[in-house]
Design a protein around this motif. Structure first.
Motif, PDB file in Angstrom:
ATOM      1  N   VAL A 107       2.413   0.389  -7.348  1.00 32.39           N
ATOM      2  CA  VAL A 107       2.899  -0.994  -7.398  1.00 32.39           C
ATOM      3  C   VAL A 107       2.173  -1.756  -8.511  1.00 32.39           C
ATOM      4  O   VAL A 107       0.950  -1.665  -8.631  1.00 32.39           O
ATOM      5  CB  VAL A 107       2.645  -1.712  -6.045  1.00 32.39           C
ATOM      6  CG1 VAL A 107       3.195  -3.125  -6.061  1.00 32.39           C
ATOM      7  CG2 VAL A 107       3.232  -0.922  -4.877  1.00 32.39           C
ATOM      8  N   LEU A 156      -0.471  -7.506   3.428  1.00 35.54           N
ATOM      9  CA  LEU A 156       0.743  -6.788   3.829  1.00 35.54           C
ATOM     10  C   LEU A 156       0.840  -6.683   5.348  1.00 35.54           C
ATOM     11  O   LEU A 156       1.920  -6.785   5.926  1.00 35.54           O
ATOM     12  CB  LEU A 156       0.792  -5.400   3.188  1.00 35.54           C
ATOM     13  CG  LEU A 156       0.860  -5.409   1.653  1.00 35.54           C
ATOM     14  CD1 LEU A 156       0.850  -3.988   1.108  1.00 35.54           C
ATOM     15  CD2 LEU A 156       2.100  -6.156   1.152  1.00 35.54           C
ATOM     16  N   ILE A 196       6.185  -5.431   0.812  1.00 31.41           N
ATOM     17  CA  ILE A 196       5.829  -5.410  -0.607  1.00 31.41           C
ATOM     18  C   ILE A 196       6.869  -6.151  -1.452  1.00 31.41           C
ATOM     19  O   ILE A 196       6.524  -6.970  -2.298  1.00 31.41           O
ATOM     20  CB  ILE A 196       5.679  -3.962  -1.102  1.00 31.41           C
ATOM     21  CG1 ILE A 196       4.440  -3.337  -0.462  1.00 31.41           C
ATOM     22  CG2 ILE A 196       5.589  -3.897  -2.623  1.00 31.41           C
ATOM     23  CD1 ILE A 196       4.326  -1.854  -0.645  1.00 31.41           C
ATOM     24  N   THR A 197       8.138  -5.877  -1.205  1.00 32.16           N
ATOM     25  CA  THR A 197       9.154  -6.422  -2.110  1.00 32.16           C
ATOM     26  C   THR A 197       9.652  -7.807  -1.688  1.00 32.16           C
ATOM     27  O   THR A 197      10.157  -8.543  -2.530  1.00 32.16           O
ATOM     28  CB  THR A 197      10.371  -5.474  -2.206  1.00 32.16           C
ATOM     29  OG1 THR A 197      10.889  -5.266  -0.886  1.00 32.16           O
ATOM     30  CG2 THR A 197       9.962  -4.129  -2.781  1.00 32.16           C
ATOM     31  N   LEU A 215       4.694  -8.661  -6.617  1.00 34.68           N
ATOM     32  CA  LEU A 215       4.472  -7.234  -6.391  1.00 34.68           C
ATOM     33  C   LEU A 215       5.732  -6.464  -6.766  1.00 34.68           C
ATOM     34  O   LEU A 215       6.817  -6.773  -6.252  1.00 34.68           O
ATOM     35  CB  LEU A 215       4.129  -6.967  -4.915  1.00 34.68           C
ATOM     36  CG  LEU A 215       2.658  -7.028  -4.514  1.00 34.68           C
ATOM     37  CD1 LEU A 215       2.007  -8.323  -4.936  1.00 34.68           C
ATOM     38  CD2 LEU A 215       2.508  -6.836  -3.004  1.00 34.68           C
ATOM     39  N   PRO A 230       7.169  -2.557  -7.160  1.00 33.87           N
ATOM     40  CA  PRO A 230       6.982  -1.103  -7.060  1.00 33.87           C
ATOM     41  C   PRO A 230       7.550  -0.403  -8.283  1.00 33.87           C
ATOM     42  O   PRO A 230       8.646  -0.733  -8.741  1.00 33.87           O
ATOM     43  CB  PRO A 230       7.795  -0.714  -5.819  1.00 33.87           C
ATOM     44  CG  PRO A 230       8.145  -1.981  -5.123  1.00 33.87           C
ATOM     45  CD  PRO A 230       8.110  -3.063  -6.158  1.00 33.87           C
TER      46      PRO A 230
END
Ligand SMILES: [Zn+2]
Length: 375
Positions: A41, A86, A256-257, A279, A281
């Motif tokens: 990431v 997270l 994360i996304t 963030l 990936p």
């Protein structure tokens, strides 16, 4: 406007708990696929960002404190901070227990534990874990045992050619939130806590909130002199995972996304406009241990996905399925507003400036949205 708000908790839906899959298993009991591998990431600073170095115990207040570095003098965001971030998102959107909620404010003077129904409190048995504890672990060393979790996150290190320094600043003093102002911490029915706290982003056209020098309260500095890294500084980290079930894997991808119009916030000075990050990936490596051990030869069962080879399609499929089955909709509605990017223009975020405003007669019962027009 107040610098933070709450993502609500759906009190009608207690965390779904089950026995976690332990590391040595190859497939889930019912034959469903398990996910192992790692995700790389990139992390971009969208505003100035500051991670305090915990080893600097008593810094010289006249020299700006430096951004955290590792032994190789690389700027880093510790993996533990990323994991905490997270985990919090997974708890919020995936209906986790309230591990980070500390019911005792002000040395026990206020105790909200009765406003957190038992089903929502910390998981206490390692055979009955919510989604967040199954993914990130349960370290409460109680009678119920421990579970180490299935995700490991490296420190994020800055790309050497993507480091931009921000001029040293004296931060505004970070005022302690006031939990005894009950309407900020209890929901409208006053039956439950208001939810999980998140800070709004500030537009990156604004400067962080600063002072001209150190402010002393009771003979000690109430603010800090720091040298943040600037917008566009870029880091990378790696998240390793072992034996995630499909819903757990999807929860990690979503944490994360997020959504396109959202960003995370991390580090020091969140109420002052620091710490907005993006963030992104870049590469996913999936290792299918089941097929690896049943087939002969190397390379079997390993799949690498990047943007060009379908990484985002895969992420989207998993997230779509998560939205259909697991998403806490009201929590996402709130987080979408609080973490929206770009942020709402023309809103200034600060704690209400009159120190006694919280305690005045007319302020009682006001909700956070009402603070928009406090002078
Ligand atoms: Zn839990």
């Amino acid at each position: 406007m107040n610098p933070y708000d709450f993502a609500r908790i759906d009190w009608a839906r207690p965390p779904e708990r089950r026995r976690p899959i332990w590391h040595h298993r190859l497939t889930a009991q019912d034959g469903h696929r398990l996910y192992s591998g790692h995700l790389e990431v990139d992390l971009y600073a969208e505003t100035p960002l500051f991670i305090a170095n915990p080893r600097t115990v008593s810094p010289d207040p006249k020299k700006p404190a430096q951004f955290m570095q590792n032994n190789h003098n690389e700027y880093i965001i510790p993996g533990s901070s990323l994991k905490g971030l997270l985990r919090c998102v997974v708890e919020t959107l995936g209906n986790g227990c309230l591990t980070l909620f500390d019911s005792q404010y002000e040395r026990g003077r206020i105790n909200y534990s009765r406003e957190v129904p038992k089903d929502f409190q910390h998981c206490s048995e390692n055979t009955q874990l919510c989604m967040a504890c199954r993914i990130f672990g349960m370290l409460k060393e109680r009678t119920g045992g421990v579970f180490l979790g299935k995700v490991n996150i490296s420190d994020a290190t800055a790309y050497p050619d993507k480091i931009y320094k921000y001029d040293p600043i004296y931060t505004k003093p970070l005022m302690e939130p006031k939990p005894h102002h009950a309407s900020f911490y209890l929901d409208e029915s006053r039956q439950h806590i208001a939810g999980r706290k998140y800070y709004f982003h500030h537009p990156n056209t604004y400067e962080p909130l600063t002072e001209r020098g150190l402010i002393f309260m009771g003979g000690r500095p109430a603010n800090r002199y720091i040298e943040p890294l600037d917008t566009d500084t870029q880091f990378r980290f790696r998240l390793d995972f072992t034996n995630l079930e499909a819903d757990e894997f999807a929860a990690v991808l979503l944490a994360i996304t997020l959504e396109e119009g959202m960003r995370h916030k991390i580090g020091y000075g969140k109420p002052l406009g620091l710490g907005s990050v993006y963030l992104y990936p870049t590469r996913l490596t999936l290792v299918d241990y089941a097929s690896r051990y049943t087939q002969v030869g190397n390379g079997h069962g390993t799949k690498v996905l990047e943007k060009e080879s379908g990484l985002w399609q895969l992420i989207q499929e998993h997230i779509d399925s998560f939205y259909a089955k697991h998403l806490v909709t009201i929590a996402m509605e709130d987080l979408r507003c609080i973490w929206r990017w770009p942020p709402q223009p023309d809103v200034d975020y600060y704690y209400p400036s009159k120190r006694d405003w919280f305690d005045t007669e007319e302020s009682r019962g006001k909700r956070i949205a009402d603070t928009k027009h406090v002078p």
